[in-house]
Design a protein around this motif. Structure first.
Motif, PDB file in Angstrom:
ATOM      1  N   ARG A 132      30.315 -21.363 -21.859  1.00 19.71           N
ATOM      2  CA  ARG A 132      29.473 -20.627 -21.244  1.00 19.71           C
ATOM      3  C   ARG A 132      28.300 -20.821 -19.626  1.00 19.71           C
ATOM      4  NH1 ARG A 132      24.405 -20.918 -24.843  1.00 19.71           N
ATOM      5  NH2 ARG A 132      22.947 -22.336 -23.797  1.00 19.71           N
ATOM      6  N   ALA A 133      28.986 -21.602 -19.767  1.00 19.59           N
ATOM      7  CA  ALA A 133      29.149 -22.704 -18.170  1.00 19.59           C
ATOM      8  C   ALA A 133      30.069 -22.028 -17.638  1.00 19.59           C
ATOM      9  CB  ALA A 133      28.757 -24.328 -18.555  1.00 19.59           C
ATOM     10  N   MET A 152      18.472 -21.030 -26.971  1.00 14.50           N
ATOM     11  CA  MET A 152      19.125 -22.053 -27.929  1.00 14.50           C
ATOM     12  C   MET A 152      18.320 -21.049 -29.011  1.00 14.50           C
ATOM     13  SD  MET A 152      18.348 -24.668 -26.545  1.00 14.50           S
ATOM     14  CE  MET A 152      17.854 -25.918 -27.494  1.00 14.50           C
ATOM     15  N   GLY A 204      19.984 -15.943 -27.830  1.00 12.77           N
ATOM     16  CA  GLY A 204      21.747 -14.971 -27.785  1.00 12.77           C
ATOM     17  C   GLY A 204      21.821 -14.019 -27.508  1.00 12.77           C
ATOM     18  N   SER A 232      21.609 -12.871 -23.993  1.00 11.58           N
ATOM     19  CA  SER A 232      22.711 -13.713 -22.931  1.00 11.58           C
ATOM     20  C   SER A 232      24.082 -13.165 -23.019  1.00 11.58           C
ATOM     21  CB  SER A 232      22.333 -15.121 -23.924  1.00 11.58           C
ATOM     22  OG  SER A 232      23.367 -16.183 -22.708  1.00 11.58           O
ATOM     23  N   ALA A 243      20.667 -19.676 -20.519  1.00  5.99           N
ATOM     24  CA  ALA A 243      20.738 -21.080 -21.767  1.00  5.99           C
ATOM     25  C   ALA A 243      19.445 -20.777 -22.796  1.00  5.99           C
ATOM     26  CB  ALA A 243      19.925 -22.696 -21.182  1.00  5.99           C
ATOM     27  N   TYR A 302      26.179 -14.764 -21.175  1.00  5.42           N
ATOM     28  CA  TYR A 302      27.100 -15.852 -21.087  1.00  5.42           C
ATOM     29  C   TYR A 302      26.910 -16.401 -22.291  1.00  5.42           C
ATOM     30  CZ  TYR A 302      23.993 -16.311 -16.566  1.00  5.42           C
ATOM     31  OH  TYR A 302      23.506 -15.667 -15.191  1.00  5.42           O
ATOM     32  N   HIS A 303      25.995 -16.247 -23.647  1.00  6.21           N
ATOM     33  CA  HIS A 303      26.571 -16.436 -24.642  1.00  6.21           C
ATOM     34  C   HIS A 303      27.361 -15.710 -25.128  1.00  6.21           C
ATOM     35  CE1 HIS A 303      26.177 -18.012 -28.385  1.00  6.21           C
ATOM     36  NE2 HIS A 303      25.857 -16.684 -28.890  1.00  6.21           N
ATOM     37  N   GLN A 345      24.072 -22.824 -30.277  1.00  7.87           N
ATOM     38  CA  GLN A 345      23.882 -24.646 -29.756  1.00  7.87           C
ATOM     39  C   GLN A 345      25.178 -25.005 -30.252  1.00  7.87           C
ATOM     40  OE1 GLN A 345      20.373 -25.940 -32.211  1.00  7.87           O
ATOM     41  NE2 GLN A 345      19.175 -24.051 -31.227  1.00  7.87           N
ATOM     42  N   ASP A 346      26.221 -24.675 -30.579  1.00  7.89           N
ATOM     43  CA  ASP A 346      27.471 -25.108 -30.506  1.00  7.89           C
ATOM     44  C   ASP A 346      28.097 -25.695 -29.042  1.00  7.89           C
ATOM     45  OD1 ASP A 346      30.251 -25.850 -31.494  1.00  7.89           O
ATOM     46  OD2 ASP A 346      30.560 -24.099 -32.432  1.00  7.89           O
ATOM     47  N   PRO A 347      28.084 -27.390 -29.479  1.00  8.57           N
ATOM     48  CA  PRO A 347      28.567 -27.759 -27.962  1.00  8.57           C
ATOM     49  C   PRO A 347      29.799 -26.741 -27.849  1.00  8.57           C
ATOM     50  CG  PRO A 347      28.357 -29.643 -29.751  1.00  8.57           C
ATOM     51  CD  PRO A 347      28.373 -28.264 -30.139  1.00  8.57           C
ATOM     52  N   LEU A 390      27.983 -23.533 -25.493  1.00  7.48           N
ATOM     53  CA  LEU A 390      27.668 -24.419 -24.479  1.00  7.48           C
ATOM     54  C   LEU A 390      28.732 -24.943 -23.668  1.00  7.48           C
ATOM     55  CD1 LEU A 390      24.862 -26.685 -26.333  1.00  7.48           C
ATOM     56  CD2 LEU A 390      24.555 -24.507 -25.250  1.00  7.48           C
TER      57      LEU A 390
END
Length: 458
Positions: free
Chosen positions: A367-368, A326, A331, A334, A324, A336-337, A359-361, A364
């Motif tokens: 990446r989940a 920020m 990033g 990460s 996660a 994930y990012h 932080q772009d929805p 996000l």
């Protein structure tokens, strides 16, 4: 020059520091193979582009503001900026600037970024002590060779213990390059390496913060500092690298001194340098490459994707397991990012590792869906990705060697495009083009510092 076969592997080795000093002092441009020269020029081009591109980042702004009041006479340029500093502080700022995007050159065997410490030191000293382009390139090769061979000697244990190897080995490369330009004798270089050994800088705990760029900048400035002191006959131990209580035995439980001395001057680790197409840690590149290839081959949209399964080398999650992030810096560490933004935007340049994108929805949400799994059978330069779609289809891509590797190198044209993108908005296009041309033609320059002067913002 002939290879030195008298060096021993292991803690009982003798003469390593002196052997390295002899190599640097005696290194000649005319002895460099054409391929080594070409790779050194490519390293220079990539370095300058990265230094210009990072010059207006917050990390550099803070460094310039903090150090400006304390800098000595303004003799050396800071790429992409109007300010001039003394050579030691200019080397620090340029070293930090070129690394701030995590976009700089990488020796994949050791994960060392040699250009930042070595070229930052060499360029700053070249403004103080004018030198022809051929001799400048020779100093870069010598410095890069020193840094990478020391890295080979102690990697991976040294890195695994938490040291930022680009700083701890890069300082020796910076010392070698600066010492070569200053014309240090063999004995003075031996002392300079001893002084450099006393300044190991950089811990991996700094990753994800401005401190990571500090490590390369400090290695560059410390290298000049050591070379200048040695030039005045400031002494050190003659065995600081290999002694029982010297550098290698103190910072690592693995010492293979043969990696330092074997075929020195004949085999060049610097020829194995690589350049990043993506602005983040090299361990993420195979996964990003896989994501972009799958996206482009299948015209993927985020709303089609149910899950992204990824098998990676253990180092990927160790270094980039931040689920996660920020900030833009977070990033870069990460997976994930990195995978999410590569699938969404088809790119992973500096713009993809900024706070708004992190932080772009949409980022996000995607990446989940990234599920990385460690697999010891996967090499550091490999990745195995499966994108599962909502309709049940499974899209697979295995990366044997990521783009930007030794096996799949960036082309000269790709390096120019990368440079132009980094310089965009910082230098006028015509100036950026002249700077690119100057880097390509460095061997013909009467004064290598012309590159530093062309790289200033006017």
């Amino acid at each position: 020059m002939t290879p030195d076969s008298t060096m021993q592997a292991g803690p009982a080795a003798t003469g390593v520091t002196a052997r390295l000093s002899r190599y640097v002092a005696d290194a000649k441009y005319d002895d460099l193979p054409a391929g080594v020269r070409k790779e050194a020029v490519r390293t220079l081009l990539n370095y300058v582009g990265c230094a210009v591109g990072g010059s207006n980042e917050e990390t550099v702004e803070i460094a310039v503001a903090a150090l400006g009041p304390f800098s000595g006479p303004p003799r050396a340029a800071v790429f992409g900026r109007r300010e001039r500093f003394d050579p030691i502080n200019a080397a620090f700022v340029n070293g930090a600037s070129c690394h701030v995007h995590d976009y700089d050159d990488t020796h994949l065997k050791t994960i060392i970024h040699p250009g930042g410490p070595v070229i930052s030191a060499a360029m700053a000293v070249a403004e103080y002590r004018p030198i022809p382009g051929k001799d400048f390139l020779n100093a870069i090769v010598a410095g890069t060779e020193v840094a990478l061979r020391l890295g080979n000697c102690v990697y991976p244990d040294h890195y695994d213990r938490g040291w930022h190897i680009s700083g701890t080995c890069g300082v020796f490369g910076a010392t070698a390059a600066a010492g070569k330009i200053l014309g240090l004798s063999r004995q003075q270089l031996t002392w300079a390496f001893g002084l450099a050994a006393s300044t190991p800088v950089g811990l991996r705990e700094s990753f994800g913060s401005m401190n990571k760029s500090f490590n390369l900048g400090k290695a560059a400035s410390d290298g000049i500092f050591a070379a200048l002191l040695a030039a005045g006959n400031f002494t050190s131990s003659d065995r600081m690298i290999e002694a029982k209580r010297g550098w290698a035995n103190t910072i690592s439980t693995k010492q293979d001194y043969d990696e330092i001395t074997r075929d020195l001057g004949l085999h060049f680790e610097s020829a194995l340098n690589t350049y990043k197409p993506f602005a983040c840690g090299i361990v993420l590149h195979p996964a990003i490459d896989a994501a972009i290839q799958l996206r482009n081959a299948n015209s993927l949209k985020a709303d089609q994707i149910s899950r992204i399964d990824l098998r990676v080398h253990p180092l990927v999650l160790e270094l980039t397991g931040q689920p996660a992030p920020m900030t833009g810096l977070e990033g870069k560490f990460s997976v994930y990012h990195a995978v999410a933004v590569a699938l969404l935007q088809g790119m992973a340049g500096p713009k993809q590792f900024t706070a708004p994108v992190v932080q772009d929805p949409a980022v996000l949400a995607l990446r989940a869906k990234v599920v990385p799994t460690v697999d010891a059978a996967i090499r550091e330069d490999q990745a195995d990705m499966t994108v599962v779609l909502n309709d049940g289809r499974r899209l697979d891509r295995f990366i044997q060697h990521a783009v930007g590797s030794v096996e799949v190198p960036m082309t000269d044209r790709a390096l120019e495009v990368k440079f132009a993108d980094l310089a965009d908005g910082i230098l006028p296009q015509e100036q950026a083009r002249r700077l690119i041309d100057a880097c390509w033609s460095v061997e013909g320059l009467k004064d290598a510092a012309d590159i530093a002067r062309l790289g200033r913002r006017t």
